[in-house]
Write a protein that holds these residues in place. Structure first.
Motif, PDB file in Angstrom:
ATOM      1  N   LEU A   1      65.837  16.877  39.610  1.00 48.51           N
ATOM      2  CA  LEU A   1      65.643  16.556  41.029  1.00 48.51           C
ATOM      3  C   LEU A   1      64.656  17.523  41.676  1.00 48.51           C
ATOM      4  O   LEU A   1      63.726  17.107  42.382  1.00 48.51           O
ATOM      5  CB  LEU A   1      66.984  16.597  41.758  1.00 48.51           C
ATOM      6  N   VAL A   2      64.844  18.816  41.440  1.00 47.58           N
ATOM      7  CA  VAL A   2      63.967  19.812  42.066  1.00 47.58           C
ATOM      8  C   VAL A   2      62.547  19.696  41.520  1.00 47.58           C
ATOM      9  O   VAL A   2      61.577  19.634  42.281  1.00 47.58           O
ATOM     10  CB  VAL A   2      64.516  21.243  41.862  1.00 47.58           C
ATOM     11  N   TRP A   3      62.404  19.653  40.216  1.00 47.34           N
ATOM     12  CA  TRP A   3      61.073  19.625  39.608  1.00 47.34           C
ATOM     13  C   TRP A   3      60.295  18.374  40.020  1.00 47.34           C
ATOM     14  O   TRP A   3      59.107  18.467  40.366  1.00 47.34           O
ATOM     15  CB  TRP A   3      61.198  19.696  38.093  1.00 47.34           C
ATOM     16  N   ASN A   4      60.935  17.235  39.992  1.00 41.59           N
ATOM     17  CA  ASN A   4      60.243  15.990  40.332  1.00 41.59           C
ATOM     18  C   ASN A   4      59.919  15.872  41.815  1.00 41.59           C
ATOM     19  O   ASN A   4      59.095  15.040  42.203  1.00 41.59           O
ATOM     20  CB  ASN A   4      61.079  14.782  39.892  1.00 41.59           C
ATOM     21  N   SER A   5      60.561  16.715  42.647  1.00 43.53           N
ATOM     22  CA  SER A   5      60.322  16.660  44.093  1.00 43.53           C
ATOM     23  C   SER A   5      59.207  17.601  44.539  1.00 43.53           C
ATOM     24  O   SER A   5      58.689  17.458  45.647  1.00 43.53           O
ATOM     25  CB  SER A   5      61.613  17.000  44.853  1.00 43.53           C
ATOM     26  N   LEU A   6      58.848  18.564  43.691  1.00 41.13           N
ATOM     27  CA  LEU A   6      57.777  19.495  44.029  1.00 41.13           C
ATOM     28  C   LEU A   6      56.415  18.815  43.905  1.00 41.13           C
ATOM     29  O   LEU A   6      56.219  17.960  43.040  1.00 41.13           O
ATOM     30  CB  LEU A   6      57.830  20.713  43.105  1.00 41.13           C
ATOM     31  N   ASN A   7      55.485  19.207  44.765  1.00 43.61           N
ATOM     32  CA  ASN A   7      54.143  18.634  44.748  1.00 43.61           C
ATOM     33  C   ASN A   7      53.507  18.767  43.369  1.00 43.61           C
ATOM     34  O   ASN A   7      53.438  19.867  42.806  1.00 43.61           O
ATOM     35  CB  ASN A   7      53.282  19.339  45.795  1.00 43.61           C
ATOM     36  N   GLU A   8      53.049  17.656  42.829  1.00 46.81           N
ATOM     37  CA  GLU A   8      52.552  17.615  41.450  1.00 46.81           C
ATOM     38  C   GLU A   8      51.369  18.544  41.231  1.00 46.81           C
ATOM     39  O   GLU A   8      51.258  19.210  40.191  1.00 46.81           O
ATOM     40  CB  GLU A   8      52.174  16.177  41.081  1.00 46.81           C
ATOM     41  N   GLU A   9      50.477  18.612  42.194  1.00 46.19           N
ATOM     42  CA  GLU A   9      49.280  19.432  42.032  1.00 46.19           C
ATOM     43  C   GLU A   9      49.572  20.923  42.114  1.00 46.19           C
ATOM     44  O   GLU A   9      48.968  21.739  41.407  1.00 46.19           O
ATOM     45  CB  GLU A   9      48.244  19.052  43.093  1.00 46.19           C
ATOM     46  N   ASN A  10      50.515  21.312  42.973  1.00 42.57           N
ATOM     47  CA  ASN A  10      50.732  22.725  43.262  1.00 42.57           C
ATOM     48  C   ASN A  10      51.882  23.371  42.498  1.00 42.57           C
ATOM     49  O   ASN A  10      51.943  24.606  42.420  1.00 42.57           O
ATOM     50  CB  ASN A  10      50.970  22.914  44.765  1.00 42.57           C
ATOM     51  N   LYS A  11      52.800  22.598  41.938  1.00 43.71           N
ATOM     52  CA  LYS A  11      53.945  23.206  41.263  1.00 43.71           C
ATOM     53  C   LYS A  11      53.510  23.896  39.979  1.00 43.71           C
ATOM     54  O   LYS A  11      52.573  23.461  39.302  1.00 43.71           O
ATOM     55  CB  LYS A  11      55.032  22.167  40.993  1.00 43.71           C
ATOM     56  N   VAL A  12      54.198  25.003  39.660  1.00 41.48           N
ATOM     57  CA  VAL A  12      53.850  25.800  38.481  1.00 41.48           C
ATOM     58  C   VAL A  12      55.044  25.953  37.541  1.00 41.48           C
ATOM     59  O   VAL A  12      54.970  25.602  36.371  1.00 41.48           O
ATOM     60  CB  VAL A  12      53.319  27.188  38.904  1.00 41.48           C
TER      61      VAL A  12
END
Length: 277
Positions: free
Chosen positions: A242-253
Motif C-alpha cells: 500500500l505504501v510503496w504503490n502510493s508513493l509518486n513513481e518518479e520520486n520514490k527511492v
C-alpha cells in the motif's frame, strides 16, 4: 502541554512537547509555534501519499489493526540524481542507506546514514544521522527528547530540511512511541523549533505520519502541525505494498517497513528499493 524556549549554539531555540491525552490547543505568541489541535479525523495513508507528489522523507508509526504489532514505515524520495542514487540495505538489526552506483555519488553528507537502529527494547527511526545521536544519548541514560537537543534542522539552504525522528518502545507486552521534528522558524535558520509528541498505548489500527515537506516547491516548505492520524491496516506485506504503490513513481527511492510483535518483541521487516541490480 508545556512549552519553553532556550538557546542552542547561540541560536534561538523553541521547545514544544505534547504529552499524551492532552486535548487542548496551544497558540504561542512568539517563536513561530504553529496552532495545534488534536487531530480527530483518521486519514487514509494511501490517499495522503497519492495526493502529494513530494512529501520528501516520511515516518509512519502506529499499531496494527489486530492490535498485535507495533508498526513503522520509513520512506525516502529524491528529486536530484544524487538523492535518487540510493538503496536501503540491512545493517545489524536496522538498516542504512548506501549509494546504488558508488561512481555517481556526489555529496554523501546528508544522504548516507543509518535510518533505523535498535537499542534493547527501543527501535529508533529517523531521516538522518541523528539516529546515532539518539542511540548514543539513550544508551547513556538521556531521553529521546534530550538526546536531540544537540541537533537541529539540516543545513541545506534554502530548504533547511527538518529532522524527523521516532522511537518505539516495546516491553513486557506494552507499547508506546514518540515522534519529533526539528525545523527552522518558517525558513529562518536563526531559530530552531523543536516539537516532541508522545503516544502511550496506541490504539489498534491507528498511526501517526510525519514527513519533511508539506509538498513540492522551491524552496521546499517544511512540514507543519501535529503528526497526521492515519489508518494502519493489513499485514506487513499488504501494508508495504500500500505504501510503496502510493508513493509518486518518479520520486520514490526506497521503503522500509517493520512489524514488531508486542507480546514477544520478535519482528519482521521488508525493504523495497526502486534501484535494482
Amino acid at each position: 502541554m508545556t512549552g519553553g524556549s532556550g538557546s542552542t549554539h547561540g541560536k534561538c531555540s523553541v521547545i514544544f512537547s505534547r504529552p499524551p491525552g492532552h486535548h487542548s490547543s496551544c497558540d504561542a505568541q512568539t517563536g513561530g509555534l504553529s496552532h495545534f489541535k488534536e487531530e480527530k479525523i483518521m486519514l487514509q495513508l494511501d490517499k495522503e501519499l497519492k495526493n502529494n507528489e513530494y512529501p520528501g522523507r516520511g515516518i509512519v508509526i502506529g499499531r496494527s489493526a489486530d492490535g498485535k504489532y507495533a508498526v513503522t514505515a520509513y520512506f525516502i524520495m529524491g528529486r536530484s540524481s544524487n538523492s535518487r542514487n540510493r538503496v536501503f540495505v540491512t545493517e545489524g538489526e536496522g538498516i542504512r542507506t548506501e549509494a546504488f552506483d558508488p561512481s555517481k555519488l556526489e555529496d554523501p553528507s546528508l544522504i548516507i546514514y543509518a535510518p533505523v537502529r535498535v537499542l534493547g527494547n527501543d527501535t529508533i527511526v529517523t531521516n538522518g544521522d541523528q539516529t546515532d545521536t539518539i542511540y548514543e544519548g539513550m544508551a547513556a541514560g538521556t531521553t529521546f527528547e534530550q538526546s536531540l537537543r544537540s541537533r537541529e534542522f539540516e543545513p541545506d539552504c534554502p530548504n533547511y530540511t527538518p529532522r524527523i525522528s521516532g522511537v518505539m518502545h516495546v516491553e513486557n507486552g506494552a507499547y508506546d512511541f514518540s515522534m519529533s521534528i526539528l525545523k527552522s522558524n518558517d525558513g529562518d535558520p536563526a531559530c530552531c523549533n523543536r516539537y516532541t509528541f508522545t503516544y502511550d498505548n496506541p490504539a489498534a489500527g491507528e498511526g501517526r505520519f510525519i514527513h519533511t515537506y508539506m509538498h513540492d516547491g522551491n524552496p521546499l516548505p517544511s512540514f507543519q502541525g501535529e503528526p497526521k492520524k492515519v489508518e494502519i491496516r493489513g499485514d506487513i506485506d499488504s501494508f508495504t505494498e500500500l505504501v510503496w504503490n502510493s508513493l509518486n513513481e518518479e520520486n520514490k527511492v526506497s521503503l522500509f517497513v517493520r512489524y514488531i510483535d508486542i507480546a514477544t518483541g520478535e519482528y519482521e521487516s521488508r525493504i523495497v528499493n526502486k534501484n535494482k541490480k
